[in-house]
Design an enzyme around this catalytic site. Sequence first.
Site, PDB file in Angstrom:
ATOM      1  N   LYS A 137      31.947  37.321  61.499  1.00  0.00           N
ATOM      2  CA  LYS A 137      32.681  37.670  62.717  1.00  0.00           C
ATOM      3  C   LYS A 137      33.834  36.715  63.027  1.00  0.00           C
ATOM      4  O   LYS A 137      33.737  35.514  62.777  1.00  0.00           O
ATOM      5  CB  LYS A 137      31.718  37.674  63.909  1.00  0.00           C
ATOM      6  CG  LYS A 137      30.416  38.433  63.677  1.00  0.00           C
ATOM      7  CD  LYS A 137      29.452  38.264  64.839  1.00  0.00           C
ATOM      8  CE  LYS A 137      28.077  38.813  64.521  1.00  0.00           C
ATOM      9  NZ  LYS A 137      27.271  37.875  63.706  1.00  0.00           N
ATOM     10  N   ASP A 189      23.346  38.651  58.481  1.00  0.00           N
ATOM     11  CA  ASP A 189      24.300  38.587  59.585  1.00  0.00           C
ATOM     12  C   ASP A 189      24.689  37.134  59.844  1.00  0.00           C
ATOM     13  O   ASP A 189      23.832  36.292  60.120  1.00  0.00           O
ATOM     14  CB  ASP A 189      23.664  39.193  60.840  1.00  0.00           C
ATOM     15  CG  ASP A 189      24.605  39.157  62.033  1.00  0.00           C
ATOM     16  OD1 ASP A 189      25.280  40.171  62.270  1.00  0.00           O
ATOM     17  OD2 ASP A 189      24.656  38.112  62.721  1.00  0.00           O
ATOM     18  N   TYR A 208      28.727  30.378  63.946  1.00  0.00           N
ATOM     19  CA  TYR A 208      27.394  29.904  63.562  1.00  0.00           C
ATOM     20  C   TYR A 208      27.477  28.690  62.641  1.00  0.00           C
ATOM     21  O   TYR A 208      26.473  28.008  62.427  1.00  0.00           O
ATOM     22  CB  TYR A 208      26.590  30.999  62.860  1.00  0.00           C
ATOM     23  CG  TYR A 208      26.333  32.247  63.659  1.00  0.00           C
ATOM     24  CD1 TYR A 208      26.622  32.336  65.017  1.00  0.00           C
ATOM     25  CD2 TYR A 208      25.778  33.370  63.042  1.00  0.00           C
ATOM     26  CE1 TYR A 208      26.394  33.491  65.733  1.00  0.00           C
ATOM     27  CE2 TYR A 208      25.535  34.536  63.753  1.00  0.00           C
ATOM     28  CZ  TYR A 208      25.855  34.596  65.085  1.00  0.00           C
ATOM     29  OH  TYR A 208      25.617  35.764  65.784  1.00  0.00           O
ATOM     30  N   HIS A 248      33.937  39.190  67.438  1.00  0.00           N
ATOM     31  CA  HIS A 248      32.680  38.701  68.012  1.00  0.00           C
ATOM     32  C   HIS A 248      32.573  38.886  69.526  1.00  0.00           C
ATOM     33  O   HIS A 248      31.487  39.023  70.071  1.00  0.00           O
ATOM     34  CB  HIS A 248      32.534  37.208  67.667  1.00  0.00           C
ATOM     35  CG  HIS A 248      31.124  36.723  67.665  1.00  0.00           C
ATOM     36  ND1 HIS A 248      30.724  35.599  66.973  1.00  0.00           N
ATOM     37  CD2 HIS A 248      30.001  37.186  68.258  1.00  0.00           C
ATOM     38  CE1 HIS A 248      29.435  35.405  67.142  1.00  0.00           C
ATOM     39  NE2 HIS A 248      28.975  36.349  67.942  1.00  0.00           N
TER      40      HIS A 248
END
Length: 287
Positions: A76, A46, A51, A109
């Site tokens: 996402k 994931d 990120y 997201h």
Amino acid sequence: MKQVQEVTLNNGMKIPQIGFGTWKIKGDDAYNSVKTALKLGYRYIDSAIVYQNEEEVGKAIKDSGIDRKDIVILTKVPPKFMSYEGAKQCVEDSLKKLQMDYIDVYLLHWPAKNAKPLESEVHSEARKEAWRGLEEKVKEGKLRSIGVSNYTIAHLEEMKDYAIIPPVTNQVEYHPWLVQQKLKDYCDDSNIIITAYSPFASGEIMKDERIKDLASKTNRTAGQALIAWSYQQGMIVIPKSSNPGRIQENLEAISSCEPLTNEQVQEITKMFSDKTKRICWDPTNVK
């Protein structure tokens, strides 16, 4: 060692019920952690554009030697790109960073457009247009499945008016301090699987002596008990860690430990029912 079971999404795609989360893991730590996770047996990774680790995730997958088709990768669209063109561009950017021809699961997201008040009317249209962008990428063969994250029942109900492709999952914060049972029941009834992120509530729940005691009596760690709690309720669970020992321990919560009894699952739920605490984003007031 038991196999991690797979779940079948509403489009027929099968994915592992436990994945490896990478939030707050960047750079070399991201590369090394994902490579370690894959070596230990994780087959679902994931990630997310926010990120800032897609390049490292992609390189680790490529260097793992594991056939690409045997790995599920999820990433996402961030809030700032919540639009038709923005979502499409995000997919192209992710494909490039991950060094892949397709992505298994792509999510919106957050249900709000960046830098707008939560009660703003723009969010509803932004969700609709961004979803349309993802649907187009499915038609192009660049995405296998699409879903959402942090959506409330109201946001999911709204999708019935515009979604041609229904979401396969709703990834939300879910742990014994935040039992979103109404949302889970709605998703179960709608054939949308819940993916539980932050299953340890950023580690805070694991400090509770009651969960430690139950874990000790069932020959597992507190973290393993919390993973089993989500897993045995039919949710996908995505624990994260950059510590190799903890990465292995989290997977062994399913692959090596005996299942909790139904009574023990209920005991954990009741254990924390006197407190509600959200660790991450709260979408409740997003219009």
